[in-house]
Design an enzyme around this catalytic site. Sequence first.
Site, PDB file in Angstrom:
ATOM      1  N   GLU A 133     -10.150   2.019   3.708  1.00  0.00           N
ATOM      2  CA  GLU A 133      -9.823   3.166   2.828  1.00  0.00           C
ATOM      3  C   GLU A 133     -11.109   3.692   2.155  1.00  0.00           C
ATOM      4  O   GLU A 133     -11.362   4.896   2.131  1.00  0.00           O
ATOM      5  CB  GLU A 133      -8.810   2.683   1.787  1.00  0.00           C
ATOM      6  N   SER A 158       0.821  -1.210   0.000  1.00  0.00           N
ATOM      7  CA  SER A 158       0.000   0.000   0.000  1.00  0.00           C
ATOM      8  C   SER A 158       0.852   1.256   0.000  1.00  0.00           C
ATOM      9  O   SER A 158       1.933   1.294   0.579  1.00  0.00           O
ATOM     10  CB  SER A 158      -0.917   0.024   1.223  1.00  0.00           C
ATOM     11  N   LYS A 207      -4.652  -6.776   3.332  1.00  0.00           N
ATOM     12  CA  LYS A 207      -4.631  -5.656   2.373  1.00  0.00           C
ATOM     13  C   LYS A 207      -6.040  -5.336   1.875  1.00  0.00           C
ATOM     14  O   LYS A 207      -6.411  -4.164   1.690  1.00  0.00           O
ATOM     15  CB  LYS A 207      -3.700  -5.975   1.197  1.00  0.00           C
ATOM     16  N   HIS A 222      -7.671  -3.433   4.523  1.00  0.00           N
ATOM     17  CA  HIS A 222      -7.095  -2.074   4.488  1.00  0.00           C
ATOM     18  C   HIS A 222      -7.851  -1.229   3.460  1.00  0.00           C
ATOM     19  O   HIS A 222      -8.247  -0.094   3.716  1.00  0.00           O
ATOM     20  CB  HIS A 222      -5.607  -2.155   4.126  1.00  0.00           C
ATOM     21  N   ASN A 223      -8.052  -1.801   2.289  1.00  0.00           N
ATOM     22  CA  ASN A 223      -8.732  -1.051   1.232  1.00  0.00           C
ATOM     23  C   ASN A 223     -10.196  -0.798   1.565  1.00  0.00           C
ATOM     24  O   ASN A 223     -10.739   0.253   1.228  1.00  0.00           O
ATOM     25  CB  ASN A 223      -8.603  -1.783  -0.108  1.00  0.00           C
TER      26      ASN A 223
END
Length: 467
Positions: A191, A130, A184, A187-188
Amino acid sequence: MGNGDIGVFGLGTMGSALALNLAEQGFRVAVSNREVEWIGDFVKEAGTLSERIVPCETLPELVAALASPRVVLFMIPSGAPMDAMIEQVAPLLEAGDTIIDAGNADFNDTRRRSAALQARGLHFVGMGVSGGERGARHGPSMMVGGTGHSWQQLRPMAEAIAARYEGSPCVAHVGPDGAGHFVKTVHNGIEYADMQMIAEVYGLLRDGAGQGAAEIGAMFGRWNAGALRSYLIEASAAVLSAVDPASGKAMVDVIEDQAGQKGTGRWTVIEALKLGESASAIEAAVGARGWSSMKETREMAEAVLSGGASEAIVPDETELAEAFEAARILAHAQGFSVMQAASEQFGWGLDLARIAEIWREGCIIRSALLDDLAEALRGSLPHGALVLAPDMASRLGRTVPALRRVVGAAVAAGLPVPAMSASLAWYDSLRQARGTANLIQGQRDFFGMHGFARVGEEGKHHGPWWD
Ligand code: 6PG
């Protein structure tokens, strides 16, 4: 056999940036790309770093340029292209070699590929990277999933190129097989929620209070100097303050209101639901992107659908900031809860505090909040719930009243705040010791004889509906 430390296949924006970062840190990097003509351009771009770059026109050349045990990193589109490359590279490798997929892959694919390659004696790493191009070039945050052996191979390189938070590299071996890509993905998802909630604050000020882009940008600039500091707030301030050289208007006012998405936000929601969780703030953000693309329908609906109220919003910056703070904590808490559920389901043993720590620098959701979350996750979490960590519970107690007022004002003004209101609804659901699912159970029993548990009693019971 060569003496290259790592092979990087895929010289698009992210692959090139990672390869240059590796070379800058002193590693010998063999590079290749499907479009062979890109390789020469890349070597030129590398300048003096090209001393440590070995350009290779084919995959066999790339593999031959590496020292054993080999590490070959792919930064290519996810899905079928990755499967195709694995088929091509695996026969060229030997037991103990490692293949890394550094793209945004579906963790289910990563688990499948890990198992298939393990049977061939090869190691497969799913690595979330990232930070966009700048991060990849100068210090990304990286979430590594794979075997201990592959982590030992990769670790010195990953720690050298990673972003640093107070000297500590923002990279960790989070777990086996698909764990890195799962983390990940979440995480997105966070986000997406963070971006959407910032956009909702922007919408309230633009459409409810008539503020211009520069004024709103200046407010985000002030937020970025305080407790709400984050890369996405900084980015929003910069975007809102920029002027379009062609028209002289605020740049944001000449951008179409239709957001793209590549799938990671959606995957978070799908996996959350499969795990029996609900990442409702993230779902609201994914949904809002979907609705944003239905431009023609919205254009028609604006004229046809009535019932919007027209009370103006009277913005109070402190109240908005507190509302955003509460909603952001709740969206993060949903993401961590999904990771906890996945960790239990797949036996990954995710260290959630460590994950929060490696998100403090380099990645897109880096923020002051992540340091506080890391500390809370290191402490005792009643029932494993981040929102019940003493510090978070008291912060929410302080800021949720503002979230309630802001969501209420938005509803009264007929302005959409799907992610902020989803966070609030989740908070309110959580803090109801006795909810309303007793009626759901009654309904299920009424039409399907599904049975229910009586308060405080063992066993399955039925109601008197059909007696
Ligand atoms: C990052 C970003 C990066 C990218 C995603 C999301 O962590 O560096 O998340 O991976 O921005 O692909 O993109 P979409 O918004 O297009 O889904």
